[in-house]
Design an enzyme around this catalytic site. Structure first.
Site, PDB file in Angstrom:
ATOM      1  N   GLU A 107      -6.300   1.474  -3.598  1.00 44.94           N
ATOM      2  CA  GLU A 107      -5.397   0.447  -4.246  1.00 44.94           C
ATOM      3  C   GLU A 107      -5.670   0.141  -5.612  1.00 44.94           C
ATOM      4  O   GLU A 107      -6.783   0.528  -6.306  1.00 44.94           O
ATOM      5  CB  GLU A 107      -5.609  -0.649  -3.381  1.00 44.94           C
ATOM      6  CG  GLU A 107      -7.029  -1.509  -3.193  1.00 44.94           C
ATOM      7  CD  GLU A 107      -6.848  -2.562  -1.951  1.00 44.94           C
ATOM      8  OE1 GLU A 107      -7.130  -3.677  -2.187  1.00 44.94           O
ATOM      9  OE2 GLU A 107      -6.868  -2.316  -0.766  1.00 44.94           O
ATOM     10  N   GLU A 165      -9.269   1.304  -7.475  1.00 46.48           N
ATOM     11  CA  GLU A 165     -10.198   1.439  -6.241  1.00 46.48           C
ATOM     12  C   GLU A 165     -10.117   2.754  -5.575  1.00 46.48           C
ATOM     13  O   GLU A 165      -8.910   3.119  -5.285  1.00 46.48           O
ATOM     14  CB  GLU A 165      -9.998   0.385  -5.345  1.00 46.48           C
ATOM     15  CG  GLU A 165     -11.079   0.066  -4.547  1.00 46.48           C
ATOM     16  CD  GLU A 165     -10.745  -1.288  -3.449  1.00 46.48           C
ATOM     17  OE1 GLU A 165     -10.236  -2.213  -4.011  1.00 46.48           O
ATOM     18  OE2 GLU A 165     -10.657  -1.035  -2.260  1.00 46.48           O
ATOM     19  N   ARG A 186      -6.162  -7.619 -11.715  1.00 41.77           N
ATOM     20  CA  ARG A 186      -6.722  -8.784 -12.323  1.00 41.77           C
ATOM     21  C   ARG A 186      -8.173  -8.316 -12.713  1.00 41.77           C
ATOM     22  O   ARG A 186      -8.400  -7.265 -12.502  1.00 41.77           O
ATOM     23  CB  ARG A 186      -7.050  -9.761 -11.093  1.00 41.77           C
ATOM     24  CG  ARG A 186      -7.781  -9.291  -9.895  1.00 41.77           C
ATOM     25  CD  ARG A 186      -8.318 -10.277  -8.963  1.00 41.77           C
ATOM     26  NE  ARG A 186      -9.129  -9.641  -8.070  1.00 41.77           N
ATOM     27  CZ  ARG A 186      -9.036  -8.988  -6.879  1.00 41.77           C
ATOM     28  NH1 ARG A 186      -7.730  -8.793  -6.616  1.00 41.77           N
ATOM     29  NH2 ARG A 186     -10.198  -8.449  -6.456  1.00 41.77           N
ATOM     30  N   ASN A 232      -6.254  -3.371  -8.091  1.00 40.10           N
ATOM     31  CA  ASN A 232      -6.320  -4.969  -8.272  1.00 40.10           C
ATOM     32  C   ASN A 232      -5.941  -5.119  -9.685  1.00 40.10           C
ATOM     33  O   ASN A 232      -6.780  -4.568 -10.792  1.00 40.10           O
ATOM     34  CB  ASN A 232      -7.941  -5.089  -8.006  1.00 40.10           C
ATOM     35  CG  ASN A 232      -8.065  -4.952  -6.488  1.00 40.10           C
ATOM     36  OD1 ASN A 232      -7.278  -5.140  -5.690  1.00 40.10           O
ATOM     37  ND2 ASN A 232      -9.231  -4.230  -6.132  1.00 40.10           N
ATOM     38  N   GLU A 234      -3.683   7.277   7.800  1.00 39.49           N
ATOM     39  CA  GLU A 234      -4.370   8.066   6.833  1.00 39.49           C
ATOM     40  C   GLU A 234      -5.332   9.024   7.550  1.00 39.49           C
ATOM     41  O   GLU A 234      -6.144   8.625   8.540  1.00 39.49           O
ATOM     42  CB  GLU A 234      -5.171   7.320   5.753  1.00 39.49           C
ATOM     43  CG  GLU A 234      -4.160   6.682   4.536  1.00 39.49           C
ATOM     44  CD  GLU A 234      -5.165   5.786   3.712  1.00 39.49           C
ATOM     45  OE1 GLU A 234      -6.267   5.793   3.946  1.00 39.49           O
ATOM     46  OE2 GLU A 234      -4.333   5.497   2.837  1.00 39.49           O
ATOM     47  N   LYS A 237       0.820  -1.224  -0.128  1.00 41.71           N
ATOM     48  CA  LYS A 237      -0.005   0.078   0.101  1.00 41.71           C
ATOM     49  C   LYS A 237       0.942   1.324   0.073  1.00 41.71           C
ATOM     50  O   LYS A 237       0.465   2.252  -0.839  1.00 41.71           O
ATOM     51  CB  LYS A 237      -0.876  -0.030   1.227  1.00 41.71           C
ATOM     52  CG  LYS A 237      -1.980  -0.746   1.176  1.00 41.71           C
ATOM     53  CD  LYS A 237      -3.061  -0.483   2.544  1.00 41.71           C
ATOM     54  CE  LYS A 237      -4.343  -0.921   2.065  1.00 41.71           C
ATOM     55  NZ  LYS A 237      -4.884  -2.396   1.644  1.00 41.71           N
ATOM     56  N   HIS A 281     -16.439  -5.903   4.713  1.00 44.71           N
ATOM     57  CA  HIS A 281     -15.559  -6.121   3.455  1.00 44.71           C
ATOM     58  C   HIS A 281     -16.109  -7.182   2.271  1.00 44.71           C
ATOM     59  O   HIS A 281     -15.236  -7.430   1.269  1.00 44.71           O
ATOM     60  CB  HIS A 281     -14.228  -6.186   3.997  1.00 44.71           C
ATOM     61  CG  HIS A 281     -13.685  -5.123   5.047  1.00 44.71           C
ATOM     62  ND1 HIS A 281     -13.644  -3.761   4.595  1.00 44.71           N
ATOM     63  CD2 HIS A 281     -13.320  -5.174   6.292  1.00 44.71           C
ATOM     64  CE1 HIS A 281     -13.389  -3.144   5.745  1.00 44.71           C
ATOM     65  NE2 HIS A 281     -13.093  -3.818   6.803  1.00 44.71           N
TER      66      HIS A 281
HETATM   67  C1  MV4 Z   1     -10.639   3.829   4.605  1.00 40.81           C
HETATM   68  C2  MV4 Z   1     -11.771   4.351   5.127  1.00 40.81           C
HETATM   69  C3  MV4 Z   1     -11.679   5.526   5.680  1.00 40.81           C
HETATM   70  N1  MV4 Z   1     -10.735   6.256   5.503  1.00 40.81           N
HETATM   71  N2  MV4 Z   1      -9.538   4.872   4.405  1.00 40.81           N
HETATM   72  C4  MV4 Z   1     -11.503  -0.784   4.130  1.00 40.81           C
HETATM   73  C5  MV4 Z   1     -10.730  -1.721   3.304  1.00 40.81           C
HETATM   74  C6  MV4 Z   1      -9.785  -0.994   2.165  1.00 40.81           C
HETATM   75  N3  MV4 Z   1     -10.147  -1.523   1.041  1.00 40.81           N
HETATM   76  C7  MV4 Z   1      -9.966   0.502   2.642  1.00 40.81           C
HETATM   77  N4  MV4 Z   1     -11.030   0.683   3.465  1.00 40.81           N
HETATM   78  C8  MV4 Z   1     -11.544   1.684   4.153  1.00 40.81           C
HETATM   79  N5  MV4 Z   1     -10.519   2.535   3.897  1.00 40.81           N
HETATM   80  C9  MV4 Z   1      -9.633   5.866   4.876  1.00 40.81           C
HETATM   81  N6  MV4 Z   1      -8.653   7.043   4.922  1.00 40.81           N
HETATM   82  C10 MV4 Z   1     -12.751   3.419   5.086  1.00 40.81           C
HETATM   83  C11 MV4 Z   1     -12.517   2.019   4.527  1.00 40.81           C
HETATM   84  C12 MV4 Z   1     -13.674   1.219   4.764  1.00 40.81           C
HETATM   85  C13 MV4 Z   1     -14.470   0.498   3.710  1.00 40.81           C
HETATM   86  C14 MV4 Z   1     -13.864   1.011   2.278  1.00 40.81           C
HETATM   87  C15 MV4 Z   1     -14.483   0.411   1.010  1.00 40.81           C
HETATM   88  C16 MV4 Z   1     -15.593  -0.217   1.266  1.00 40.81           C
HETATM   89  C17 MV4 Z   1     -16.051  -0.652   2.499  1.00 40.81           C
HETATM   90  C18 MV4 Z   1     -15.489  -0.088   3.638  1.00 40.81           C
HETATM   91  C19 MV4 Z   1     -15.882  -0.432   5.130  1.00 40.81           C
HETATM   92  C20 MV4 Z   1     -15.474   0.029   6.114  1.00 40.81           C
HETATM   93  C21 MV4 Z   1     -14.112   0.858   6.042  1.00 40.81           C
END
Ligand code: MV4
Length: 646
Positions: free
Chosen positions: A292, A274, A296, A294, A200, A116, A234
């Protein structure tokens, strides 16, 4: 173009890839584990190679065995699907060393996006917006704490090697920082063997919007966005494209950022960028940040295919075989709106526990795309993801597509395992979702209402009772065969016994009395209708009756009518056939001693087998039926000797 490819995957994605390969005239090689010998992807492929035991590390993760299978069968390229080896750069290198083509990005591109912090730095340098935060090497707790203060609270601690929310902690108050850091670290160390973190700014009311990109190694285009905000822990539940509320300028900004990201790593193949979007104030073009990439094809790629008309697997195969991008950016457009719902074998009321089972019956709606790796009769095994299918709909507007989704889910029939179908249906009918008011917290906020197990109505119970009763449908012979006219029956639903009486009023009319209610039933073309309501599909398998109602599928177990009748006969000497049917087998001969409960014969009626048992201990006096006999209701099949004669 390739002549033959190997698919290093299983389930729906393997089937999906085989379909496009076939369309392009490419031969396919499947690989399979012990658990998948008779799986759909094996049946669909031109050839199949066994690669080991059911556990993924003994088969679908064995890069060496998969490469050997490709070399033996003369496949020129390997498609990894998603999951398993799809984002393993070492596998990509082994494939290339063996002189084969990996249908996907380079090992280098996968590595660039693997961690990351490195990916964020790379994206920042390429001009892609990233969430404000700290990405430094210095991991001393006091340094991290002071960086968190600079960012301003709330902050999010994330594992640099993280994924799926592991090693992630939200901190709202500086006094909690040290503890949250320690626990995020230890979780990351356990899960990834790497305890480094980044910090973050926490994004409130986050939406997950991702952009499909496609590169040929020289150039890249985007195929617009997907909204995957409807998640639980998730796990994506329903995805859609385009994102509700997306403005043209925000779409352009996100598309540009995604293409910049892909170009920065010379990306080849299908990829997804994403983004996290702050939806606390609607969608705004300056409130999205790279999360991020992905590297694929993703599970939810069909919604993009639906709105763009592009077959993404076709593009993967064409680009991997050396063609340049099939379309320019200005040739790509959005038509209508698409949803995808992920149908899982899982027990929602029990907390979304994965379920297993043999799918005795499986029917997908007409007018919707169903991507599935299983057929009726297949088993959802504990070894793999319990996804049964992805149901995809495409309509001219979001409102139309959503009502198509609701209908498609109501018309999907699964028997043999519990599923999340009722949960998906409740989501498709959710008011906030219908308004496009989606964010990642929607499901948790309304979890109670969304996961309530639907209760079987009297009409649903009556349909189960009628299925168990199997009233003869023959207008000429049926009615007269029905004796007695009124009959007591029972079915089980969960732990509840539903007792009812069925009165046959004619070959196509009956009255069902249960729990004080009295329901009128009429039949046409073999389908019962209760009190004039819309008929519901009913499926009878060897061991169960399923009634498919709009609010969910209800499973009932018939209480064996023959066992009941035999028991009811008590001290009587004759074992009677309580319904017309075919004698499948007789297990006793005259003179034989039997004990209460012993099997005497098997009767088949309405495609169901019923075991006929002895009502008491005794000696068989006479056998009046033999296998192959068609018998009427009330016919004596086996006579026991009078107790005093024995
Ligand atoms: C975050 C966020 C809030 N603020 N980053 C969850 C997994 C990863 N892919 C990124 N995620 C998050 N990052 C910041 N700076 C909240 C989440 C998050 C989330 C993001 C996307 C879809 C569902 C989620 C569920 C909980 C938290």
């Amino acid at each position: 173009m390739f002549q033959k490819i190997l698919i290093a995957n299983r389930g729906e994605i393997a089937c999906r890839i085989i379909e496009t390969a076939r369309k392009l005239g490419i031969a396919t090689v499947a690989v399979y584990s012990d658990a998948d010998r008779t799986a759909k992807h094996v049946a669909m492929a031109d050839e199949a190679v066994h690669i080991g035991g059911p556990a993924p590390r003994d088969s679908y993760l064995r890069g060496d065995a998969i490469i050997a299978a490709a070399l033996t069968t003369g496949a020129q390229a390997i498609h990894p699907g998603y999951g398993f080896l799809s984002e393993n750069p070492d596998f990509v290198e082994s494939v290339e060393t063996a002189g084969l083509i990996f249908i996907g990005p380079s090992a280098q591109a996968i590595r660039a996006m693997g961690l990351k912090d490195a990916a964020k730095k790379l994206m920042q340098a390429a001009g892609v917006p990233v969430v404000p935060g700290y990405l430094g090497e210095n991991q001393a707790p006091e340094v991290l704490a002071s960086e968190a203060a600079k960012i301003t609270y709330p902050v999010l601690i994330k594992a640099v090697a993280g994924g799926g929310g592991k090693g992630m902690r939200k901190v709202s108050d500086p006094k909690d920082f040290a503890d949250a850091l320690a626990s995020a670290r230890s979780e990351a160390a356990t899960a990834f063997g790497n305890d480094a973190v980044l910090i973050e700014k926490y994004v409130e009311k986050p939406r997950h919007i991702e952009v499909q990109v496609f590169g040929d190694g020289k150039d890249a285009v985007h195929l617009f966005e997907r909204d995957c905000s409807l998640q639980r822990r998730h796990q994506k539940v329903i995805e859609e494209a385009p994102a509700p509320g997306m403005s043209l300028d925000m779409r352009a900004a996100m598309g540009d950022a995604a293409v910049k990201a892909a170009r920065a790593i010379g990306y080849k193949g299908a990829g997804t960028i994403e983004f996290i979007v702050d939806a606390s104030d609607g969608l705004r073009a300056d409130r999205f940040w790279f999360m991020e990439m992905n590297t694929r094809l993703q599970v939810e790629h069909p919604v993009t295919e639906a709105i763009t008309g592009v077959d993404l697997v076709e593009w993967q195969l064409r680009v991997a075989s050396g063609e340049s991008l099939p379309l320019r950016q200005d040739q790509l457009t959005i038509t209508g709106h698409a949803f995808e719902a992920r149908l899982y074998a899982e027990d929602v009321p029990a907390g979304f526990l994965p379920a297993t089972g043999r799918l005795d019956h499986l029917a997908f709606p007409v007018g919707a795309r169903a991507d599935s790796g299983v057929r009726a009769g297949d088993v959802i095994s504990p070894w793999y993801d319990p996804m049964i299918a992805k149901i995809i709909v495409h309509g001219p507007t979001r409102a139309v597509a959503l009502s198509q989704l609701s209908r498609a889910l109501a018309q999907t029939q699964v028997a043999g395992s519990v599923t999340n179908l009722a949960f998906l249906g409740a989501l498709a009918r959710h008011e906030g979702f219908a308004r496009g008011d989606v964010d990642t917290g929607l499901i948790e906020r309304d979890l109670m209402a969304l996961t309530q197990a639907p209760t079987a109505s009297d009409a649903v119970k009556a349909l189960a009772i009628l299925a168990a009763a199997a009233l003869p449908d023959d207008a000429l012979a049926g009615f007269s065969l029905w004796a007695p006219l009124q009959r007591a029956l029972a079915v089980m639903h969960h732990d509840e016994t539903i007792s009812a009486t069925v009165a046959a009023l004619g070959p196509q009319r009956a009255r069902v009395s249960l729990g004080g209610a009295c329901l009128g039933a009429t039949r046409s073309h073999g389908v019962w209708q209760i009190d004039g309501a819309e008929p519901l599909p009913v499926i009878k398998t060897a061991s169960a009756i399923y009634v498919f109602a709009p609010q969910g599928a209800f499973a009932f177990t018939p209480v064996d009518p023959l066992a009941r009748d035999a028991a009811g006969a008590g001290a009587g000497n004759a074992t009677l056939s309580p319904m017309p049917g075919l004698v499948k087998a007789v297990f006793v001969t005259a003179g034989q001693t039997v004990a209460a409960g012993d099997r005497l014969a098997v009767l088949e009626a309405m495609k169901m087998e019923h075991t006929l048992t002895a009502a008491r201990d005794g000696v068989v006096a006479e056998v009046l039926a033999q296998a192959g006999d068609q018998v009427e209701a009330g016919a004596a099949l086996i006579l026991l000797a009078e107790p005093d004669e024995a």
